[in-house]
Design a protein around this motif. Structure first.
Motif, PDB file in Angstrom:
ATOM      1  N   ILE A  18     -27.447   7.690  10.054  1.00  0.00           N
ATOM      2  CA  ILE A  18     -28.256   7.082  11.107  1.00  0.00           C
ATOM      3  C   ILE A  18     -29.723   7.353  10.802  1.00  0.00           C
ATOM      4  N   GLY A  19     -30.474   6.266  10.663  1.00  0.00           N
ATOM      5  CA  GLY A  19     -31.894   6.380  10.334  1.00  0.00           C
ATOM      6  C   GLY A  19     -32.167   6.290   8.844  1.00  0.00           C
ATOM      7  N   LEU A  20     -31.187   5.822   8.063  1.00  0.00           N
ATOM      8  CA  LEU A  20     -31.398   5.684   6.619  1.00  0.00           C
ATOM      9  C   LEU A  20     -32.447   4.611   6.360  1.00  0.00           C
TER      10      LEU A  20
ATOM     11  N   LYS B 283     -33.366  -1.934  11.558  1.00  0.00           N
ATOM     12  CA  LYS B 283     -34.561  -2.520  10.952  1.00  0.00           C
ATOM     13  C   LYS B 283     -34.392  -2.788   9.455  1.00  0.00           C
ATOM     14  N   VAL B 284     -33.223  -2.427   8.912  1.00  0.00           N
ATOM     15  CA  VAL B 284     -32.999  -2.530   7.466  1.00  0.00           C
ATOM     16  C   VAL B 284     -31.731  -3.344   7.226  1.00  0.00           C
TER      17      VAL B 284
ATOM     18  N   PRO C 152     -26.523  -2.334  12.388  1.00  0.00           N
ATOM     19  CA  PRO C 152     -27.502  -2.083  13.449  1.00  0.00           C
ATOM     20  C   PRO C 152     -27.138  -0.902  14.348  1.00  0.00           C
ATOM     21  N   SER C 153     -25.855  -0.532  14.373  1.00  0.00           N
ATOM     22  CA  SER C 153     -25.421   0.585  15.218  1.00  0.00           C
ATOM     23  C   SER C 153     -24.210   1.261  14.597  1.00  0.00           C
ATOM     24  N   LEU C 154     -23.985   2.478  15.031  1.00  0.00           N
ATOM     25  CA  LEU C 154     -22.812   3.223  14.587  1.00  0.00           C
ATOM     26  C   LEU C 154     -21.536   2.517  15.044  1.00  0.00           C
TER      27      LEU C 154
END
Length: 136
Positions: free
Chosen positions: A18-20, A48-49, A59-61
């Motif tokens: 998360i946040g890569l 965002k990636v 976009p989400s886990l």
């Protein structure tokens, strides 16, 4: 705790990060690249990636867990984001939560532990992998 971390790293195959970031200068990128090169499948979680490390970013886990079997959720986010992540990890029934160095949220970590999730907090997964690599 060291034995439990070594066992987790030995048994895990897939790490959702998360946040890569796709920015090579960011710690999340370097740490994840190392883990990928060490044989783990990396699943980027970042709305965002579109892609990071050659893998589709989700976009989400929750979205990722619909498509992937996730063994560890590795968090590169600010501590205030952790409670919502813990709620998602619990809802998805994921087995392990790894909060990177400086990512500390005691209450959320305790909630995860009480739900049966193995929690590592304020430790770098790369450094722990290097420390335990003989046992992996």
């Amino acid at each position: 705790m060291d034995r439990q971390i070594a066992k987790l790293l030995k048994d895990a195959k897939t790490i959702a990060v998360i946040g890569l970031s796709d920015d090579e200068s960011k710690p999340s990128h370097g740490v994840s690249l190392y883990m990928q090169n060490s044989g783990y499948r990396i699943v980027p979680i970042n709305p965002k990636v579109a892609e990071a490390l050659g893998e589709r970013s989700y976009p989400s886990l929750t979205e990722a867990a619909r498509q992937e079997k996730i063994d560890i959720v590795d968090v590169f986010r600010r501590p205030e984001a952790v409670p919502a992540i813990v709620d998602e990890v619990i809802a998805l029934g994921l087995p392990a939560l790894w909060l990177q160095e400086t990512v500390v949220h005691e209450e959320a970590a305790q909630k995860a532990r009480e739900a049966g999730i193995f929690v590592v907090m304020d430790k770098c997964i790369l450094k722990e992998h290097q420390k335990h690599w003989l046992y992996i």
